[in-house]
Write a protein that holds these residues in place. Structure first.
Motif, PDB file in Angstrom:
ATOM      1  N   GLN A 108     -38.762  67.477 -36.914  1.00 22.01           N
ATOM      2  CA  GLN A 108     -38.761  68.869 -37.366  1.00 22.01           C
ATOM      3  C   GLN A 108     -37.719  69.112 -38.452  1.00 22.01           C
ATOM      4  OE1 GLN A 108     -41.987  69.986 -36.120  1.00 22.01           O
ATOM      5  NE2 GLN A 108     -40.782  71.771 -36.722  1.00 22.01           N
ATOM      6  N   ALA A 200     -40.281  75.093 -40.554  1.00 22.38           N
ATOM      7  CA  ALA A 200     -39.952  74.157 -39.472  1.00 22.38           C
ATOM      8  C   ALA A 200     -39.298  74.811 -38.269  1.00 22.38           C
ATOM      9  CB  ALA A 200     -39.015  73.077 -40.012  1.00 22.38           C
ATOM     10  N   ALA A 299     -41.801  77.656 -35.743  1.00 23.45           N
ATOM     11  CA  ALA A 299     -42.272  76.664 -36.718  1.00 23.45           C
ATOM     12  C   ALA A 299     -43.704  76.965 -37.133  1.00 23.45           C
ATOM     13  CB  ALA A 299     -42.190  75.265 -36.120  1.00 23.45           C
ATOM     14  N   ALA A 302     -45.837  71.837 -37.635  1.00 28.25           N
ATOM     15  CA  ALA A 302     -45.315  70.988 -36.570  1.00 28.25           C
ATOM     16  C   ALA A 302     -45.943  69.609 -36.682  1.00 28.25           C
ATOM     17  CB  ALA A 302     -45.607  71.602 -35.196  1.00 28.25           C
TER      18      ALA A 302
END
Length: 333
Positions: A108, A200, A299, A302
């Motif tokens: 991430q 993110a 996020a 992903a």
């Protein structure tokens, strides 16, 4: 333009006479001062879409999230950094990934890194534009040519005196351009961080900021790797040739061993050091604080283990090439 037209005027006016020499001289001087697009930096490997379809798919997805078109080329080098630029008249977009930085990030955090770099295309970063970036490079080139001659002779002392006025003018123009665009450059970093958090998650973007605080430690670890291999001689080189991936495993282990209090120490050092008003990048601790000041963002992009494994497989060749280059030439990132 003045040099070009002046050179052409003297060339035509003095055709067949000595004035042509002045025209040719002006045209010759104009050539190195011409506006030029930035050159692409040297890199260890270039990944095209056919080489890394999964990585390009991830970049494409993030580009849609931050509101810009994707990159045309992904380049991999040995820097603990990442960057984007606009190249050429057609505005091609190369993305340069420093593999040492990529290797010490979580999946991430890597998405946050890509989101931050892509956001420089979408957030109005004026210094990335063709006009301003070309103007800055041209003025820098002019300023370089008017640097005083070191240890001058009598004639060169006269030349140095003639250089004073144009050098001061160019220095003033560079300073003015720098200050007029400085706030835009700092603002662009904050906006890019915001887009990184949107892509993110805020948690991943903050984690990226923390990693950026200790990139010097990653550089030290890689220099140590290169030094130990050099001391081991041919045997050490053969070991790296046989198992280049071990460099990245040791780098990740080194970064994982850094205690939490070191991150806090680096943040406090940043606070005590203060903020340089003429820096293009705001201090990392302020960028981190700005991310935490707003509501946490989830996020938008992903990844899972399978996708990450496919991306890792696409970067396998680059890992080998960069590891061998670090061992062969040393680490200078």
């Amino acid at each position: 333009m003045a040099l070009v037209f002046g050179g052409l005027w003297w060339l035509v006016r003095g055709w067949g006479g000595m004035s042509m020499v002045l025209g040719l001289l002006l045209l010759g001087v104009a050539w190195p001062f011409r506006p030029r697009a930035a050159r692409l930096p040297k890199t260890d490997q270039v990944l095209h879409r056919g080489d890394a379809p999964e990585l390009y798919a991830l970049v494409d997805e993030e580009a849609r999230v931050v509101g810009t078109r994707s990159v045309d080329e992904i380049r991999v080098d040995a820097q603990v950094n990442a960057s984007v630029m606009t190249h050429g008249v057609r505005g091609r977009r190369p993305l340069t990934l420093g593999l040492p930085l990529w290797e010490i990030l979580t999946p991430q955090q890597r998405i946050a890194l890509l989101g931050h770099e892509l956001a420089h295309y979408s957030n109005g970063d004026t210094r990335q534009g063709l006009v301003l970036s070309t103007a800055y490079r041209s003025l820098t080139t002019w300023h370089y040519y008017f640097i005083p001659i070191a240890k001058p002779s009598a004639v060169e002392m006269l030349v140095n005196l003639l250089y004073i006025s144009p050098r001061l003018f160019l220095h003033g123009a560079l300073t003015l351009l720098d200050h007029l665009t400085l706030r835009a450059a700092q603002r662009a970093e904050y906006l890019a961080d915001r887009e990184a958090a949107r892509a993110a998650s805020t948690e991943a973007a903050v984690g990226l900021m923390d990693r950026l605080l200790i990139t010097d430690s990653a550089a030290v670890a890689l220099r140590r790797e290169a030094g130990q291999t050099a001391l081991a001689g041919p045997r050490g080189a053969r070991t790296v040739e046989a198992k280049p991936e071990e460099i990245w495993e040791r780098l990740r282990a080194h970064m994982a061993s850094i205690p939490e209090y070191e991150y806090e120490r680096q943040r406090r050092v940043g606070v005590r050091r203060g903020h340089s008003v003429d820096a293009t990048h705001p201090p990392t601790h302020l960028r981190r604080t700005c991310l935490l000041a707003g509501p946490p963002a989830p996020a938008a992009v992903a990844t899972d283990d399978e996708r990450q494994q496919r991306i890792n497989a696409e970067l396998a060749g680059a890992r080998v090439a960069v590891a061998r280059r670090i061992v062969r030439d040393g680490f200078d990132g």
